[in-house]
Design an enzyme around this catalytic site. Structure first.
Site, PDB file in Angstrom:
ATOM      1  N   GLY A 139      53.598 -36.225   7.821  1.00 56.79           N
ATOM      2  CA  GLY A 139      52.701 -35.134   7.452  1.00 56.79           C
ATOM      3  C   GLY A 139      52.976 -34.615   6.046  1.00 56.79           C
ATOM      4  O   GLY A 139      54.137 -34.469   5.654  1.00 56.79           O
ATOM      5  N   HIS A 187      50.735 -32.644  14.867  1.00 59.85           N
ATOM      6  CA  HIS A 187      51.354 -33.909  15.300  1.00 59.85           C
ATOM      7  C   HIS A 187      50.286 -34.870  15.843  1.00 59.85           C
ATOM      8  O   HIS A 187      50.324 -36.073  15.591  1.00 59.85           O
ATOM      9  CB  HIS A 187      52.359 -33.658  16.421  1.00 59.85           C
ATOM     10  CG  HIS A 187      53.573 -32.862  16.041  1.00 59.85           C
ATOM     11  ND1 HIS A 187      53.866 -31.657  16.631  1.00 59.85           N
ATOM     12  CD2 HIS A 187      54.563 -33.095  15.154  1.00 59.85           C
ATOM     13  CE1 HIS A 187      55.014 -31.185  16.122  1.00 59.85           C
ATOM     14  NE2 HIS A 187      55.444 -32.039  15.219  1.00 59.85           N
TER      15      HIS A 187
END
Ligand code: PAJ
Length: 281
Positions: A147, A37
């Protein structure tokens, strides 16, 4: 770092940054933050002077049988990590702020949602796209970072932003892995030591496919056989799918090329994990 729990406070903070002429970058998450993250934050920082992160465990994207109640939560730890990485504004709404009443409109994903994750998790991507659309409308960022780890999610978000003319550029950042290859995931915290070891079969099978591709193999069935051979050594994990798909459409391919995505989803004990690799990248 500023923090906000309401849509109004978030909009006010973003508006103030805009008045200073800053570009706005955005990283949506469900928290329980890990290095994967935080690298999305680094990526957002490369594009924007004001970086917003959201942490919201979105009930809409969990089926009743899934892990919403036990999804890992660590608001204080997350705030410290976000601040440490230079997030400018952390938006942490409660469920009542995001969904004060039953939703009267939702985003319907394109047909791609029926494959892979969507086939195993009906309704999941409608919930993801609905919350992402809402978050993008709240923050109105110039860029938002997702992502590669969740490749189908990133592909569907890109499609939504294009089709609905949402004025945000979607950036996809590479998957961050542990040193031994395991893709980082908030769900890794569910794994016992033994499960953690067995979970390595996921990335190892993808690496075997990557190596076979690098040696010149292009036939999907032969590449998949190479991947499956690794999984056969770990019969205690339950494979949902192992597949080779087109990098743009995520349709299955018969012949791999540079940019083809090798994807896997499997259950290790009660924990469901996903991973993927772009061949030739
Ligand atoms: P979450 O699983 O918290 O992931 C937030 C973002 O971090 C997603 O874009 C995801 O792809 C990315 N990410 C997770 N693990 C990663 C890793 N190892 N390397 C690189 N990126 C990684 O995905 C969601 O939350 C939600 O569906 C959300 C988009 C926030 C909507 O609720």
């Amino acid at each position: 770092m500023l923090t906000a729990e309401t849509i109004a406070a978030t909009r006010a903070a973003v508006a103030a940054a805009r008045t200073e002429g800053k570009r706005i970058g955005f990283v949506p998450t469900m928290g329980s933050l890990h290095e994967g993250h935080l690298r999305l934050v680094d990526e957002a920082r490369r594009h924007a002077a004001f970086v917003v992160m959201s942490i919201f465990v979105n009930p809409l994207q969990f089926a009743p049988t899934e892990d919403l109640a036990r999804y890992p939560r660590d608001p204080d730890g997350d705030a410290a990590k976000a601040a440490g990485r230079g997030v400018d504004l952390l938006f942490m709404p409660g469920v009542g702020e995001m969904y004060p009443r039953e939703m009267r409109a939702e985003v319907i994903p394109c047909a791609l949602h029926r494959r892979w994750e969507g086939a195993v998790r009906p309704g999941h991507f409608a919930g993801v796209l609905t919350v992402v659309a809402k978050l993008l409308n709240i923050v109105q960022p110039d860029i938002a970072v997702f992502g590669q780890k969740d490749v189908q999610q990133a592909t569907l978000v890109r499609a939504m932003v294009e089709d609905l003319a949402i004025p945000t550029t979607i950036v996809v950042a590479p998957t961050t892995r542990e040193e031994d290859g395991l893709a980082m995931s908030s769900r890794n915290s569910y794994l016992s030591r033994d499960e953690r070891r067995r979970a390595l079969a996921l990335s190892r099978s993808l690496f075997a496919m990557r190596d076979s591709f690098a040696r010149g193999e292009r036939r999907a069935d032969a590449l998949l056989t190479a991947g499956r051979k690794v999984l056969d050594d770990e019969p205690t994990i339950a494979i949902d799918y192992l597949a080779l798909a087109d990098g743009m459409t995520l349709e299955p391919v018969e012949t791999a090329e540079k940019g083809t995505v090798a994807m896997i989803a499997a259950r290790v004990g009660k924990t469901r994990l996903i991973d993927n690799l772009i061949l030739g990248a």
